[in-house]
Design a protein around this motif. Structure first.
Motif, PDB file in Angstrom:
ATOM      1  N   ASN A 187      51.279  45.353  35.139  1.00  0.00           N
ATOM      2  CA  ASN A 187      50.109  46.202  34.930  1.00  0.00           C
ATOM      3  C   ASN A 187      49.973  46.772  33.526  1.00  0.00           C
ATOM      4  OD1 ASN A 187      48.862  45.965  37.418  1.00  0.00           O
ATOM      5  ND2 ASN A 187      50.079  47.593  38.349  1.00  0.00           N
TER       6      ASN A 187
ATOM      7  N   ALA B  77      48.668  43.989  31.309  1.00  0.00           N
ATOM      8  CA  ALA B  77      47.316  43.553  31.638  1.00  0.00           C
ATOM      9  C   ALA B  77      46.289  44.634  31.324  1.00  0.00           C
ATOM     10  CB  ALA B  77      47.238  43.167  33.112  1.00  0.00           C
TER      11      ALA B  77
ATOM     12  N   ASN C 244      48.791  47.002  42.691  1.00  0.00           N
ATOM     13  CA  ASN C 244      48.389  45.591  42.750  1.00  0.00           C
ATOM     14  C   ASN C 244      47.666  45.238  41.453  1.00  0.00           C
ATOM     15  OD1 ASN C 244      46.525  43.362  43.149  1.00  0.00           O
ATOM     16  ND2 ASN C 244      47.042  43.449  45.319  1.00  0.00           N
ATOM     17  N   PRO C 245      48.152  44.233  40.692  1.00  0.00           N
ATOM     18  CA  PRO C 245      47.543  43.929  39.388  1.00  0.00           C
ATOM     19  C   PRO C 245      46.057  43.589  39.453  1.00  0.00           C
ATOM     20  CG  PRO C 245      49.680  42.866  39.551  1.00  0.00           C
ATOM     21  CD  PRO C 245      49.373  43.433  40.911  1.00  0.00           C
ATOM     22  N   VAL C 246      45.643  42.841  40.479  1.00  0.00           N
ATOM     23  CA  VAL C 246      44.230  42.492  40.597  1.00  0.00           C
ATOM     24  C   VAL C 246      43.411  43.744  40.892  1.00  0.00           C
ATOM     25  CG1 VAL C 246      42.513  41.205  41.923  1.00  0.00           C
ATOM     26  CG2 VAL C 246      44.660  40.110  41.270  1.00  0.00           C
TER      27      VAL C 246
ATOM     28  N   ARG D  70      36.130  37.980  42.688  1.00  0.00           N
ATOM     29  CA  ARG D  70      36.318  37.051  41.568  1.00  0.00           C
ATOM     30  C   ARG D  70      35.447  35.822  41.760  1.00  0.00           C
ATOM     31  NH1 ARG D  70      42.159  37.519  43.622  1.00  0.00           N
ATOM     32  NH2 ARG D  70      40.855  38.343  45.285  1.00  0.00           N
TER      33      ARG D  70
ATOM     34  N   HIS E 255      45.662  39.988  45.925  1.00  0.00           N
ATOM     35  CA  HIS E 255      46.821  40.057  45.035  1.00  0.00           C
ATOM     36  C   HIS E 255      46.912  38.850  44.104  1.00  0.00           C
ATOM     37  CE1 HIS E 255      47.959  37.451  48.344  1.00  0.00           C
ATOM     38  NE2 HIS E 255      48.964  36.981  47.619  1.00  0.00           N
TER      39      HIS E 255
ATOM     40  N   LEU F 281      46.595  37.016  41.187  1.00  0.00           N
ATOM     41  CA  LEU F 281      46.221  37.217  39.785  1.00  0.00           C
ATOM     42  C   LEU F 281      45.730  35.926  39.145  1.00  0.00           C
ATOM     43  CD1 LEU F 281      46.160  39.364  37.549  1.00  0.00           C
ATOM     44  CD2 LEU F 281      48.509  38.709  36.961  1.00  0.00           C
TER      45      LEU F 281
ATOM     46  N   LEU G  24      42.073  35.607  39.400  1.00  0.00           N
ATOM     47  CA  LEU G  24      41.345  36.460  38.461  1.00  0.00           C
ATOM     48  C   LEU G  24      41.358  35.859  37.058  1.00  0.00           C
ATOM     49  CD1 LEU G  24      39.773  39.055  38.023  1.00  0.00           C
ATOM     50  CD2 LEU G  24      41.937  40.237  37.590  1.00  0.00           C
TER      51      LEU G  24
END
Length: 434
Positions: free
Chosen positions: A226, A229, A323-325, A372, A398, A400, A403
């Protein structure tokens, strides 16, 4: 559950632009000008040749290219010296070449009637010369030049002040400084300019399971995605970013790290530990800096998030999902507009267009979907088309990699649970820098 619009209004109301600063024009690109730059001198500052050729008086070459009359014996050329003169053929004027002027020359040159001076682009115009004959319309002679085409007075000459006059505004307040503005500032002798600076944004990751990417994760550990990003997303939005990295969950240590960033930042983003006891622990640790409200926003992904104004300067502070997304989508919807407003952008939101779906799209009823997608254009009709990436709106949030493939976010209204093939939908275009 708070609507996206209500929460975004709360967030954007906290936007504060940093005070304008004066920077070198080489550092001003992409920033908004904070002053009216008024020129003191004309540009160009002297009459100059706009093309390689010969400086002349237009009247001396007026006959060049004109068809010679049938009765040559009674023809009076008016002092012009003509060559290769035959009835019905284009006339050629011949002039002596009395000098040559290069760009940067400081020696005044005077032109007499029925003379020519060889000039290069940017060279000062000789006195009395009022036009330049392009080199391609001549034989390129050194001692004498044959000219086969006449020119009007002022042709191929840049006059004093043609571009900018003294008192003109070269760059207006509110203008975004791009390459042309940088060039114009340099042309009028402005080495520094007052601009709205990039807002400073700090990114902090929270999570006992996190390790930095230069270490090997152990059992149950994962890389800190995170902070990298979100720092990249903030730079892309125009912020000056400080990636703090991983902070300890210990309350006193957490408070110390965040307080240090509040002093140096206009925006602080904390990612991880949203929801349940973890988010309450962070809010409690920062309680004496201000209230960090943990709310549910009617959007997916990223419905649970936190926002508050912390510290003496009431710095907008975000708590984003782990969660990165979800973190990136929440950043896109909530944090990016704040950065753009702080930069002074009149349109802080992404460009939104309408596109037709090329397959069914499922969403979560009651929440605004930010899914997305791949945006494309029908070459035949020019119509925008969009395809969702990932089949499930809940089971693949989740991913990535999806994305990373997306060039847009498909925005599905809260009262819509499913879109069919061929339906129209709003799409936010994620323009990529490169």
């Amino acid at each position: 559950m708070r609507s996206v619009e209500d929460h975004l209004a709360l967030v954007t109301a906290a936007a504060v632009a940093p005070r304008p600063v004066r920077v070198a024009i080489s550092e001003a690109q992409g920033l908004m000008c904070a002053e009216e730059v008024v020129t003191e001198h004309p540009m160009p500052g002297f009459d100059q040749a706009a093309i390689d050729g010969y400086a002349v008086r237009a009247v001396d070459v007026a006959l060049a290219g004109v068809l010679a009359p049938e009765d040559l014996e009674d023809f009076d050329p008016g002092g012009a010296e003509l060559v290769d003169l035959e009835a019905g053929e284009p006339m050629i004027v011949s002039l002596p070449v009395v000098g040559e002027v290069a760009p940067g020359s400081r020696t005044p040159t005077r032109l007499q009637p029925r003379q020519a001076v060889r000039v290069e682009t940017g060279a000062p115009m000789p006195t009395l010369a009022d036009a330049v004959v392009p080199l391609r319309w001549t034989d390129g002679g050194d001692q004498r030049v044959k000219i086969g085409h006449g020119v009007e007075s002022g042709s191929y000459v840049r006059r004093v002040g043609d571009d900018v006059q003294p008192g003109d505004v070269a760059v207006r307040a509110g203008s975004i400084i791009g390459p042309a503005q940088v060039g114009l500032l340099a042309a009028v002798g402005q080495s520094r300019v007052l601009v709205h600076p990039r807002p400073r944004l700090s990114v902090i990751s929270v999570g006992s399971e996190l390790v930095d990417i230069d270490r090997t994760p152990g059992q149950g550990q994962i890389y800190d995605v995170n902070s990298y990003a979100l720092a990249a997303a903030a730079r892309d939005a125009g912020a000056d970013v400080n990636r703090v990295g991983i902070a300890e969950r210990d309350a006193s240590r957490m408070r110390e790290v965040v307080e240090a960033q509040l002093i140096r930042s206009e925006i602080v983003v904390i990612c991880g530990a949203v929801g349940g006891s973890a988010s309450k622990a962070i809010a409690d640790a920062l309680a004496d800096l201000g209230e960090l409200e943990i709310v549910r926003v009617a959007m997916h992904p990223g419905s649970v998030q936190g926002f508050g104004r912390l510290g003496r300067d009431e710095v907008p502070t975000f708590l984003l999902p782990s969660n990165p997304v979800s973190a990136l989508v929440t950043f896109e919807v909530m944090v990016r507009p704040l950065i753009r407003i702080a930069l002074g952008k009149r349109q802080p939101m992404r460009r939104v267009i309408r596109a037709r779906t090329i397959g069914p799209i499922a969403s979560v009823r009651g929440r605004k979907g930010y899914l997305r997608g791949q945006l494309m254009r029908d070459e035949r009709t020019g119509e925008y088309l969009v395809q969702v990436l990932g089949a499930s709106p809940t089971g693949s949030s989740h991913l990535l990699a999806e994305l990373a493939e997306a060039n847009c976010l498909i925005m599905v209204e809260p009262d819509v649970e499913e879109l069919g093939t061929g339906d129209e939908v709003e799409v936010a275009f994620l323009a990529q820098r490169g």
